[in-house]
Design an enzyme around this catalytic site. Structure first.
Site, PDB file in Angstrom:
ATOM      1  N   ASP A  63       0.576   1.510  -3.030  1.00  0.00           N
ATOM      2  CA  ASP A  63       1.325   0.405  -2.404  1.00  0.00           C
ATOM      3  C   ASP A  63       1.843   0.753  -1.012  1.00  0.00           C
ATOM      4  OD1 ASP A  63       0.953  -0.874  -4.758  1.00  0.00           O
ATOM      5  OD2 ASP A  63       3.004  -0.607  -5.493  1.00  0.00           O
TER       6      ASP A  63
HETATM    7  P1  NAP Z   1       1.807   3.405  -6.546  1.00  0.00           P
HETATM    8  O1  NAP Z   1       1.614   2.256  -5.659  1.00  0.00           O
HETATM    9  O2  NAP Z   1       2.502   3.192  -7.839  1.00  0.00           O
HETATM   10  O3  NAP Z   1       0.362   4.019  -6.816  1.00  0.00           O
HETATM   11  C1  NAP Z   1       0.191   5.222  -7.463  1.00  0.00           C
HETATM   12  C2  NAP Z   1      -1.311   5.459  -7.594  1.00  0.00           C
HETATM   13  O4  NAP Z   1      -1.464   6.762  -8.120  1.00  0.00           O
HETATM   14  C3  NAP Z   1      -1.977   4.512  -8.549  1.00  0.00           C
HETATM   15  O5  NAP Z   1      -2.739   3.568  -7.856  1.00  0.00           O
HETATM   16  C4  NAP Z   1      -2.838   5.413  -9.434  1.00  0.00           C
HETATM   17  O6  NAP Z   1      -4.210   4.989  -9.353  1.00  0.00           O
HETATM   18  C5  NAP Z   1      -2.703   6.779  -8.801  1.00  0.00           C
HETATM   19  N1  NAP Z   1      -2.642   7.833  -9.806  1.00  0.00           N
HETATM   20  C6  NAP Z   1      -1.964   7.855 -10.974  1.00  0.00           C
HETATM   21  N2  NAP Z   1      -2.185   8.986 -11.626  1.00  0.00           N
HETATM   22  C7  NAP Z   1      -3.026   9.715 -10.856  1.00  0.00           C
HETATM   23  C8  NAP Z   1      -3.628  10.986 -10.999  1.00  0.00           C
HETATM   24  N3  NAP Z   1      -3.437  11.754 -12.079  1.00  0.00           N
HETATM   25  N4  NAP Z   1      -4.444  11.427 -10.002  1.00  0.00           N
HETATM   26  C9  NAP Z   1      -4.673  10.664  -8.922  1.00  0.00           C
HETATM   27  N5  NAP Z   1      -4.139   9.449  -8.739  1.00  0.00           N
HETATM   28  C10 NAP Z   1      -3.316   8.990  -9.695  1.00  0.00           C
HETATM   29  O7  NAP Z   1       2.564   4.614  -5.829  1.00  0.00           O
HETATM   30  P2  NAP Z   1       3.170   4.722  -4.360  1.00  0.00           P
HETATM   31  O8  NAP Z   1       2.144   4.417  -3.327  1.00  0.00           O
HETATM   32  O9  NAP Z   1       3.849   6.043  -4.353  1.00  0.00           O
HETATM   33  O10 NAP Z   1       4.224   3.558  -4.280  1.00  0.00           O
HETATM   34  C11 NAP Z   1       5.427   3.607  -5.014  1.00  0.00           C
HETATM   35  C12 NAP Z   1       5.680   2.246  -5.616  1.00  0.00           C
HETATM   36  O11 NAP Z   1       6.759   2.381  -6.530  1.00  0.00           O
HETATM   37  C13 NAP Z   1       6.068   1.211  -4.566  1.00  0.00           C
HETATM   38  O12 NAP Z   1       5.561  -0.043  -4.910  1.00  0.00           O
HETATM   39  C14 NAP Z   1       7.575   1.218  -4.665  1.00  0.00           C
HETATM   40  O13 NAP Z   1       8.134  -0.005  -4.248  1.00  0.00           O
HETATM   41  C15 NAP Z   1       7.781   1.446  -6.151  1.00  0.00           C
HETATM   42  N6  NAP Z   1       9.104   2.008  -6.458  1.00  0.00           N
HETATM   43  C16 NAP Z   1       9.513   3.134  -5.853  1.00  0.00           C
HETATM   44  C17 NAP Z   1      10.797   3.616  -6.072  1.00  0.00           C
HETATM   45  C18 NAP Z   1      11.300   4.849  -5.380  1.00  0.00           C
HETATM   46  O14 NAP Z   1      12.511   5.018  -5.285  1.00  0.00           O
HETATM   47  N7  NAP Z   1      10.441   5.718  -4.923  1.00  0.00           N
HETATM   48  C19 NAP Z   1      11.652   2.958  -6.952  1.00  0.00           C
HETATM   49  C20 NAP Z   1      11.167   1.814  -7.604  1.00  0.00           C
HETATM   50  C21 NAP Z   1       9.890   1.357  -7.346  1.00  0.00           C
HETATM   51  P3  NAP Z   1      -5.208   5.339 -10.560  1.00  0.00           P
HETATM   52  O15 NAP Z   1      -4.601   4.811 -11.784  1.00  0.00           O
HETATM   53  O16 NAP Z   1      -6.470   4.652 -10.152  1.00  0.00           O
HETATM   54  O17 NAP Z   1      -5.372   6.829 -10.568  1.00  0.00           O
END
Ligand code: NAP
Length: 606
Positions: free
Chosen positions: A532
């Site tokens: 994301d």
């Molecule tokens: P993300 O959008 O959740 O994407 C994580 C990606 O990691 C997934 O597409 C997944 O794809 C991949 N993944 C999972 N396991 C894996 C593995 N073993 N090896 C390789 N890839 C793997 O993560 P992000 O880009 O870090 O974004 C964070 C999201 O969380 C944002 O939408 C944010 O708003 C939300 N959020 C963050 C917080 C905070 O405080 N950080 C709090 C609440 C919400 P596959 O399944 O295809 O592998």
């Protein structure tokens, strides 16, 4: 309004403003340590718990109930104090510059801490001895002349140390020393409380402290960094339980015969403490995957929750009006526990970090309410600091995600529906994949690389492999930088902690605003399980739920390699347009396995 209450309210407001001022200056790099630090400081509920556990209830019918509740509260609070400070210190020890890593630890904070404790104890003993009138027994002198003043001064000193401790979190350079000061503040507050005139029995107090030290110490030293979110939630639940039990004990002791102001604070303490206890337990269980991560909804959910709220508020008002013992009090406590469950169950696991920050804030407010019930100023101060910190962090997270807190609590954004996943699987262009061997060759010809870690790096526990790759590239003269999005992962500052754990110096970590202008210069951007936070739809597609969220502009780099297992979406449940960009190549597979393969290919190319 009594003068004491008036002073208490002033203290609460001023501490809240001070907390806001200090906490807004904590860099995103240290947001996860900030969460566990405020959590540890909130263990000041220990002070109130000690008084309840150590008081004499010989004139109270069934007074053992109060001692028992106090003992459990001491155990919970002590677990938080020991566990919270230890895990915060473990985290902060990892934040080092390359220079500090090269020269090793020169300023062991533990030595400073124990040195300061020893010096204080010796100085206090010498002062007491010097001021004792000749011929007076030491015990009598301590009880009659020292106890009250010692208590007052201890609380003033510890309040100052807590504030300085949080101020230290403004920079990784001072953070450890700051937390050592805060821990010293807790020590002084606890020692001071042992002089409290009401504390006369020490058996249960000592046992509670011992159990808390063992359980909290084990948790603080053993919990892996990837489990920090659930540990924090568990810790909130223990702190809130302590606040709730102290409130129940006070009500039981006085059988409701308290002033209306005290009863109002007590109602607030047990209700907010109760709902935070069960709500945090559900949050911890969801993060630990003991409970289904998806939002759990049921028919009539809103009606049931609203009815409960009406019963809770109604019981609270009735208690304040009657000022007498009534079973409604216990009904209210039970309903608060159920309400906490119902509040968090419908929220998806992915939204738990915001929920945890809010529950942190509630826990702080319950602590402050306990301070009003016991008229304990140090608890009012730390409750206000904790309340402000949790609330601010929740707001920062929501802002970085471009969502409102209401949307997180009551919206369905965190749900990834099957249709979304299916839609994501639909081809929207050509996706190019790349093998580990080709990736290794590309790295050989690059001079500037940016690594973008995301939640997938945490899932794969790939931080050490990522750091090793970075070290190898740097050794070959490549400019390697790490781009950190404020909400990458599932906790604020999540990626910073994991990379620090893998010994990546923090000056190599660059925040979004700083790194975005560098992307056009980068030969390769390596996206490790981030989704994301890199989605260009956030800038260009008005219909995307991500629209408006600031992102890492990786699409501006010369080439992009994405490590993930499939085309599945991330947290927001939406497809990522980046993957169809002609500069983008997908290295499918578990991030740790893929990087390990790339590293061995690079070594074989030598
Ligand atoms: P993300 O959008 O959740 O994407 C994580 C990606 O990691 C997934 O597409 C997944 O794809 C991949 N993944 C999972 N396991 C894996 C593995 N073993 N090896 C390789 N890839 C793997 O993560 P992000 O880009 O870090 O974004 C964070 C999201 O969380 C944002 O939408 C944010 O708003 C939300 N959020 C963050 C917080 C905070 O405080 N950080 C709090 C609440 C919400 P596959 O399944 O295809 O592998």
């Amino acid at each position: 309004m009594t003068a004491e209450l008036e002073v208490g309210l002033y203290i609460f407001l001023l501490a809240g403003f001070l907390g806001y001022h200090i906490i807004t200056r904590v860099p995103p790099l240290l947001h996860t340590p900030l969460m566990s630090a405020t959590n540890a400081i909130a263990a000041i509920s220990l002070v109130g718990s000690l008084v309840v556990a150590g008081s004499d209830y010989s004139n109270v019918p069934d007074g053992w109930v109060c001692t028992l509740l106090g003992f459990v509260a001491v155990t919970c609070s002590a677990t938080n104090a020991f566990g919270g400070f230890l895990i915060t210190d473990r985290m902060l020890r990892m934040f080092k510059t390359a220079e500090q890593r090269a020269r090793g630890t020169r300023r062991p904070a533990e030595v400073q801490f124990f040195g300061a404790v020893a010096a204080l104890v010796v100085a206090a003993a010498a002062l007491v001895y010097a001021t004792k009138p000749a011929g007076m027994a030491m015990g009598l002198y301590l009880r009659e002349h020292v106890a009250e003043a010692a208590l007052r001064y201890c609380y003033i000193v510890s309040a100052a140390l807590f504030v300085l401790g949080l101020k230290g979190l403004g920079s990784p350079r001072w953070a450890r020393s700051g937390m050592a000061m805060a821990a010293l503040g807790m020590f002084i507050a606890v020692v001071g409380t042992l002089f409290h005139p009401d504390v006369v029995h020490y058996g249960w107090v000592a046992l509670g402290l011992l159990i808390g030290a063992v359980v909290g110490g084990t948790l603080g030293l053993r919990v892996p960094m990837t489990a920090v979110p659930q540990r924090t939630a568990l810790s909130h639940s223990l702190g809130a339980l302590a606040a709730c039990l102290v409130g129940v004990s006070e009500y039981f002791r006085y059988q409701g015969e308290l002033s209306r102001v005290t009863l109002t604070a007590l109602d607030f303490e047990v209700v907010v403490g109760g709902l935070t206890f069960t709500g945090s337990l559900v949050a911890a269980a969801k993060l630990q995957e003991l409970l289904r991560g998806r939002p759990i909804t049921y028919r009539g959910q809103n009606v049931i929750s609203l009815s409960l709220l009406v019963i809770i508020v109604g019981s609270g008002v009735y208690l304040v009006i009657t000022q007498a013992a009534t079973p409604f009090f216990y009904v209210m406590v039970a309903m608060s526990l159920v309400f906490g469950l119902l509040l968090v169950i419908p929220i998806g696991a992915a939204d738990m970090p915001v929920v945890i920050a809010l529950l942190n804030s509630y826990g702080g407010l319950a602590d402050a309410a306990m301070g009003f019930v016991l008229m304990n100023k140090i608890q009012i101060i730390t409750g206000a600091l904790d309340g402000t910190s949790g609330f601010l962090l929740a707001l920062l997270m929501c802002r970085a995600m471009n969502r409102s807190a209401l949307n997180v609590l009551f919206g369905a954004f965190g749900r990834v529906s099957d249709e979304d996943v299916a839609a994501a699987a639909e081809a929207k262009g050509t996706v190019r994949s790349i093998a580990a061997e080709e990736t290794a060759v590309l790295f050989e010809t690059s001079s500037k690389v940016v690594v973008v870690p995301g939640y997938g790096m945490a899932v794969a526990q790939a931080q050490h492999a990522v750091a090793e790759l970075g070290t190898i590239l740097r050794a070959r003269g490549v400019d390697v930088r790490y781009a950190i999005h404020p909400v990458a992962g599932r906790m604020p500052g999540h990626m910073n902690v994991l990379l620090a754990e893998a010994n990546v110096p923090y000056e190599q970590l660059h925040e979004m605003e700083a790194i975005n202008s560098f992307f056009p210069e980068a030969d390769i951007v390596l996206v490790v399980g981030a989704n994301d936070v890199t989605n260009p739809a956030a800038k260009s597609n008005r219909s995307s739920p991500l629209y408006g969220m600031p992102i890492l502009e990786v699409d501006r780099a010369k080439s992009i390699i994405v490590l993930k297992r499939s085309m599945r979406p991330g947290f927001a449940g939406v497809d990522n347009e980046l993957y169809y960009n002609e500069k983008c190549m997908m290295l499918f597979g578990d991030a740790k396995v893929s990087i390990t393969k790339v590293i061995s290919e690079m070594k074989s190319l030598l």
